[in-house]
Scaffold this active site. Structure first.
Site, PDB file in Angstrom:
ATOM      1  N   ASN A  12       0.976  -1.246   0.045  1.00 51.44           N
ATOM      2  CA  ASN A  12      -0.040   0.016   0.173  1.00 51.44           C
ATOM      3  C   ASN A  12       0.850   1.158   0.178  1.00 51.44           C
ATOM      4  OD1 ASN A  12      -1.576   2.202   1.003  1.00 51.44           O
ATOM      5  ND2 ASN A  12      -3.195   0.671   1.451  1.00 51.44           N
ATOM      6  N   ASP A  14      -0.422   4.614  -0.278  1.00 52.58           N
ATOM      7  CA  ASP A  14      -1.154   5.566   0.529  1.00 52.58           C
ATOM      8  C   ASP A  14      -0.062   6.767   1.113  1.00 52.58           C
ATOM      9  OD1 ASP A  14      -3.378   4.448  -0.673  1.00 52.58           O
ATOM     10  OD2 ASP A  14      -4.042   4.070   1.447  1.00 52.58           O
ATOM     11  N   HIS A  15       0.803   6.287   2.141  1.00 52.27           N
ATOM     12  CA  HIS A  15       1.607   7.213   2.739  1.00 52.27           C
ATOM     13  C   HIS A  15       2.745   7.898   2.105  1.00 52.27           C
ATOM     14  CE1 HIS A  15      -1.580   6.918   6.117  1.00 52.27           C
ATOM     15  NE2 HIS A  15      -1.250   5.729   5.969  1.00 52.27           N
ATOM     16  N   HIS A  48      -5.801   3.563  -1.805  1.00 59.34           N
ATOM     17  CA  HIS A  48      -7.090   3.945  -1.159  1.00 59.34           C
ATOM     18  C   HIS A  48      -7.223   5.390  -1.542  1.00 59.34           C
ATOM     19  CE1 HIS A  48      -9.831   4.244   2.606  1.00 59.34           C
ATOM     20  NE2 HIS A  48     -10.355   4.368   1.485  1.00 59.34           N
ATOM     21  N   ARG A  50      -9.593   7.913  -0.908  1.00 55.33           N
ATOM     22  CA  ARG A  50     -10.464   8.173  -0.100  1.00 55.33           C
ATOM     23  C   ARG A  50     -11.520   9.445  -0.635  1.00 55.33           C
ATOM     24  NH1 ARG A  50      -9.088   6.374   5.465  1.00 55.33           N
ATOM     25  NH2 ARG A  50     -10.984   7.852   6.252  1.00 55.33           N
ATOM     26  N   HIS A  55      -4.720  11.591   0.723  1.00 53.70           N
ATOM     27  CA  HIS A  55      -3.498  11.215   0.389  1.00 53.70           C
ATOM     28  C   HIS A  55      -3.714  10.779  -1.149  1.00 53.70           C
ATOM     29  CE1 HIS A  55      -5.371   7.406   1.584  1.00 53.70           C
ATOM     30  NE2 HIS A  55      -5.389   7.693   2.999  1.00 53.70           N
ATOM     31  N   GLU A  75      -8.807   0.520  -3.087  1.00 50.95           N
ATOM     32  CA  GLU A  75      -9.544   0.300  -1.896  1.00 50.95           C
ATOM     33  C   GLU A  75     -10.550   1.654  -2.028  1.00 50.95           C
ATOM     34  OE1 GLU A  75      -6.764  -1.515   1.634  1.00 50.95           O
ATOM     35  OE2 GLU A  75      -7.005   0.480   1.471  1.00 50.95           O
ATOM     36  N   HIS A 199      -3.583  -4.585   7.572  1.00 51.35           N
ATOM     37  CA  HIS A 199      -3.850  -3.512   8.446  1.00 51.35           C
ATOM     38  C   HIS A 199      -2.984  -3.750   9.643  1.00 51.35           C
ATOM     39  CE1 HIS A 199      -5.893   0.156   8.921  1.00 51.35           C
ATOM     40  NE2 HIS A 199      -5.863  -0.091  10.315  1.00 51.35           N
ATOM     41  N   GLY A 200      -2.035  -2.929   9.792  1.00 55.19           N
ATOM     42  CA  GLY A 200      -1.076  -2.834  11.127  1.00 55.19           C
ATOM     43  C   GLY A 200      -0.151  -3.890  11.125  1.00 55.19           C
ATOM     44  N   GLY A 221       1.102  -1.647   4.303  1.00 53.39           N
ATOM     45  CA  GLY A 221       1.663  -0.261   3.670  1.00 53.39           C
ATOM     46  C   GLY A 221       2.274   0.628   4.832  1.00 53.39           C
ATOM     47  N   HIS A 222       1.653   1.125   5.873  1.00 52.60           N
ATOM     48  CA  HIS A 222       2.185   2.172   6.695  1.00 52.60           C
ATOM     49  C   HIS A 222       3.533   1.810   7.384  1.00 52.60           C
ATOM     50  CE1 HIS A 222       2.349   4.583  10.581  1.00 52.60           C
ATOM     51  NE2 HIS A 222       1.936   5.371   9.630  1.00 52.60           N
TER      52      HIS A 222
END
Length: 252
Positions: A12, A14-15, A48, A50, A55, A75, A199-200, A221-222
């Site tokens: 991911n 996104d960031h 994603h 949003r 982002h 996403e 996630h996470g 991702g993050h």
């Protein structure tokens, strides 16, 4: 049960866009990150879009669709605007997620069981367009069964709570949550759904999840973007890939 096959890694990005947007510049470029991820062993890229475009932006989706060699997993929330965007681009995969403007990140799974009729109608044209539709859900039995009922091809199990419990040192609770995720993965597979997880996930939590035999893809991702600050994106992804493969081999 032995693992169903090679475990795929979706990265991911996104960031990367979060850093770009913090200064309103044109860099760092999410597409460049996606291409670096490809070279480092990513099997797909997740982005994603949003509703508030905090982002990833519309033009990023266009660039990713045109520039990536690996599949794009889009996403998005279950809104008419997002459905129209997905139908225009026709990405390989569409992952439907809950979305609230005040949240910092996706805080829970989508309530499929409480919205079966609308979601069935929402999913149908995406399937007809050739998109593999995934529901981002918790491990609740009702949500898994409802995901199969509406015609989704995939469920992505929300691993955030488990990862938080591990980070907080709450070992017994983490073990219970991991077992619930394991049971959810088994149920989803038995209903004919492909199982993903995300996630996470970090280096500290990936092995246990990668060992689930039914899970075919992890979306991360993050943590990887954060780790990239210290060791570079390619190295961070390669480190995750090694841990995934080792856990999968040990489970075989």
């Amino acid at each position: 049960m032995k693992p169903l096959g090679r475990l795929r890694l979706g990265v991911n990005i996104d960031h990367v866009a979060t850093v770009r947007n913090a200064r309103g510049t044109s860099y760092p470029d999410p597409l460049r990150a996606g291409l670096l991820a490809e070279a480092a062993g990513a099997d797909g890229i997740t982005a994603h879009l949003r509703e508030d475009r905090r982002h990833i932006r519309d033009e990023d989706i266009t660039a990713l669709m045109q520039g990536l060699r690996v599949p794009l997993n889009l996403e998005m929330a279950t809104t008419p605007e997002m459905q129209a965007i997905a139908l225009r681009h026709k990405p390989h995969a569409v992952c439907l997620v809950p979305e609230r403007r005040e949240e910092r990140t996706t805080e829970g799974g989508i309530d499929v069981a409480g919205d079966i009729g609308r979601l069935k109608d929402f999913v149908a044209p995406l399937r007809a367009a050739g998109c593999r539709v995934s529901m981002f859900i918790g491990h609740d039995v009702r949500q898994i069964e409802a995901s199969a009922e509406i015609g989704a091809a995939v469920v992505e199990l929300h691993t955030g709570h488990y990862c938080d419990l591990v980070a907080e040192g709450r070992t017994a609770e983490a073990a219970r949550e991991l077992e619930a995720l394991r049971e959810g993965a088994a149920l989803a597979h038995s209903l004919g759904l492909e199982v993903h997880a995300g996630h996470g996930i970090s280096y500290d939590t990936v092995a246990e999840i990668a060992a689930f035999p039914q899970v075919m893809e992890l979306n991360i991702g993050h943590f990887l973007i954060g780790e990239a600050i210290f060791r570079g994106l390619g190295s961070a992804i390669e480190g995750m890939r090694r841990r995934m493969d080792a856990a999968r081999e040990a489970a075989a």
